[in-house]
Every structure is written in structure tokens, then in C-alpha cells.
Enzyme design. Sequence first.
Site, PDB file in Angstrom:
ATOM      1  N   ASP A 248       0.957  -0.980   0.254  1.00 47.55           N
ATOM      2  CA  ASP A 248      -0.155  -0.093  -0.005  1.00 47.55           C
ATOM      3  C   ASP A 248       0.845   1.094   0.066  1.00 47.55           C
ATOM      4  OD1 ASP A 248       0.822   0.896   2.402  1.00 47.55           O
ATOM      5  OD2 ASP A 248      -0.831  -1.062   3.329  1.00 47.55           O
ATOM      6  N   LYS A 270      -4.166   2.710  -0.054  1.00 46.37           N
ATOM      7  CA  LYS A 270      -5.680   3.052  -0.200  1.00 46.37           C
ATOM      8  C   LYS A 270      -5.423   4.964   0.701  1.00 46.37           C
ATOM      9  CE  LYS A 270      -6.290  -0.549   2.418  1.00 46.37           C
ATOM     10  NZ  LYS A 270      -6.664  -1.360   3.219  1.00 46.37           N
TER      11      LYS A 270
END
EC number: 2.1.1.107
Length: 459
Positions: A248, A270
Amino acid sequence: MDHLPIFCQLRDRDCLIVGGGDVAERKARLLLEAGARLTVNALTFIPQFTVWANEGMLTLVEGPFDETLLDSCWLAIAATDDDTVNQRVSDAAESRRIFCNVVDAPKAASFIMPSIIDRSPLMVAVSSGGTSPVLARLLREKLESLLPQHLGQVARYAGQLRARVKKQFATMGERRRFWEKFFVNDRLAQSLANADEKAVNATTERLFSEPLDHRGEVVLVGAGPGDAGLLTLKGLQQIQQADIVVYDRLVSDDIMNLVRRDADRVFVGKRAGYHCVPQEEINQILLREAQKGKRVVRLKGGDPFIFGRGGEELETLCHAGIPFSVVPGITAASGCSAYSGIPLTHRDYAQSVRLVTGHLKTGGELDWENLAAEKQTLVFYMGLNQAATIQEKLIAFGMQADMPVALVENGTSVKQRVVHGVLTQLGELAQQVESPALIIVGRVVGLRDKLNWFSNYYD
């Protein structure tokens, strides 16, 4: 990266050293070990050069620098004690597109010589880019002590087995799993060191006959809060053994640079309130790749079990019967507070710590009454967008308006920035900070001015 590390094949290729002193002798020794066809040009030579010349190992050309000697060369080294001569050698080599090393003058050179750990055929080279040779030497000495002397024998024996491994194991994944077993087999290494041919053959046959584990697996790895030095040793081992890394946006570039070069990389970054890749799709990526027999590393910033949704991802794998394991990481609360000079607990100010998510599901509500209690430290993850609400609620439930607060942006990284004030300013302070950031609330924040040891910006 200022220099590309490469290993040159110099065997039976013409090379030139200009200089006949001790430094030139050390460089000549390296080139001779590499099998170069060596010419040495100098006004005078120390005795060792004469010994080598008499043994037919190199050619001596006595006299001033003769640039025509470069015409057939692949590589040159300027190692005189005269900067002017060294520069002439460098310029002449440059005009012929020949790589040239200039001793103690990296800016005048087109290549530099690293510190070398020789476990032939395994070679390890360490370089500081010419900026700190002493540091490179110290690192070489440390690596010398870590790498067993018989490692070269193991590497040489592995070379003898490559054709057999390629024939027996059809896929790259199978071959890699075999080699991983091979290189960590202490019995084989010891047998090679002892020249015990019978034991070597027996261990080798056992390695080839043992079935390889074709099942895929997922390893959940915490990457820590940003500083690559805070990645655990076990985490480093896992990302260097992975077939595929799913990561991520909180995983720093420095950590991604440590991932095995041949591993596939899947970015599923995210942000609070917005998912580049939906969580369910991430779960399915992990499941799908593991079912292909791959070793999957799910790499998450901080610790995967602290607001990292690691539990949700593992539930999917558990339901499908996929083997998994977890490597904890340093969570952002711990890393960011430490790098900001803010102890999360202190005998005089805080007897407990609460890690709180500021990003709630729709309709969710925190236990504000308990959060507003005295003698504790609050750390809010993903709380920037809710900073004004956090300020309002804590004051409404009785927290003192002058409670110290700090917001840590890009914690533990070279871009770390800390803004601090009091609770009544929290909403305003949040406007000065960008994600990723952490909010710390508590009397311990008041110790920052005294305990701050890591600062790249003046707050």
C-alpha cells in the site's frame, strides 16, 4: 544511484596501469587475479613488478606515460603520485571511450574500485561512491566476519548442479525453492568444507528426492512507519523471498527498494475514505496468487494488526485453507512518537495509551467520555479529516482546553514534520498537515521540546 555496480570479464583482455608504486601494485594484483593481460607503464617500478614481469605475468613499459598503450585496452587505472599525469591518463582514456579509474580522485575517474569480499565465485563489492572509502572498508570488514570462508565452495558446487536442477524442476518457482533449501543446508556446507565427497553426494541426493512444497502461502508483513531501518530482520527476509508483493501507499520507497528484484509488485494503495482497490478485491488478489502456488507477501505500513485490516485479509485465507503467517511491524504510534520526542507513557503524565481510529464506519461513534479521562495518551490514526470533531468532542466531555497536542506528518522519514499546540487549536493545526499523519493528545506532548532528538524541519 551515482554508479552502476557491474562485474567485468577481464580474462585475457588488455588492461593498462600507469604507475609503478605501492598503490599501483595493489591495483595490479587485483587485475592479475581477474586474469587480465596487463601492461604497466611507469618511470620506475617497485621490486614486485619486476618479479611479476620475470614470471611472464605482465609487461613493463619503462618511461613517461605513453597514451598509445591505451589503443588496445579495455580498462585503465591511473595510479601515479602526480595529479597532472593521472589527469592526462584519464583524458586519453576518455577520448578513446575506455573506462579509467584514477586513484584517490573519483571525480576524474569514469569508474571507481569497490571494497571486495572474495568468496569466489561469490563476490561482494561495497562502495561509497568515492565519498567515504573508510566507511566502505569498515563495511567490508564487517561482511568478511559474517560470510563463512567456505561460502565460495557452496557457490561453486551450486554451479555444477544448475543443469540438473533445470532439468528436474520445470518452473522458476520450483527451482528457487530448491535453491533456498540448498543454500541453508548446514550439513551440505560443512561436508563441502571438509571435502567429504560421500557426505556431499548423500546430502545432495536427499535434497533432490525430497518433495518441494507446491502450496502457496501468504505472509502478512508490517513495514513499520517509514524509516527502512525500522523494518524487522524477519520482514526483510520475507520480502527478499517473495514471488509477489502486494503493498500500500504507506510503504516507503526505501523499503520497496529492498524487495527481491524479480518479485512481481502489485500496488493497492488506499487513503482514508477512498480505496484505490476495494478491500474485498485485495483479499481476492492474495487468495488468487497463493492458489497459483506463489509465496505472497502482503506488505503494510506500520503493523498489520493495528488498523491495518490484516485480520480481515487473513479470515479470507483461513476460510480457503491457504497457509499464512504474520510478521509484526513497528506501529505508527510507537515510531512517530519516538521520532518526535514524545514518550507515550510517563510516570508523571500518562499511565495508559489508547490507539484510536479517526476513520469510523458511517454512523460509528467513539467512547468520548473515556477518551477524555486524565492520565492517558491518545493516538489517533487516520484522524486528520476528523480533527475538528475530535477537538470538539474531547472538550465537550471534559478534557482541558489547554491539553497539548501534536500532529506528526510522514513520521520517521526524512520528510517528517511535527506541528504542535493545544487542544483548542487542533482543528486549525490539522489544516497545516497532509496525510499520512498521526494525532497525539496528552500531557506527554509537552516533553517534546526537551526530548526531541530527530528533526529535519524546524516546527
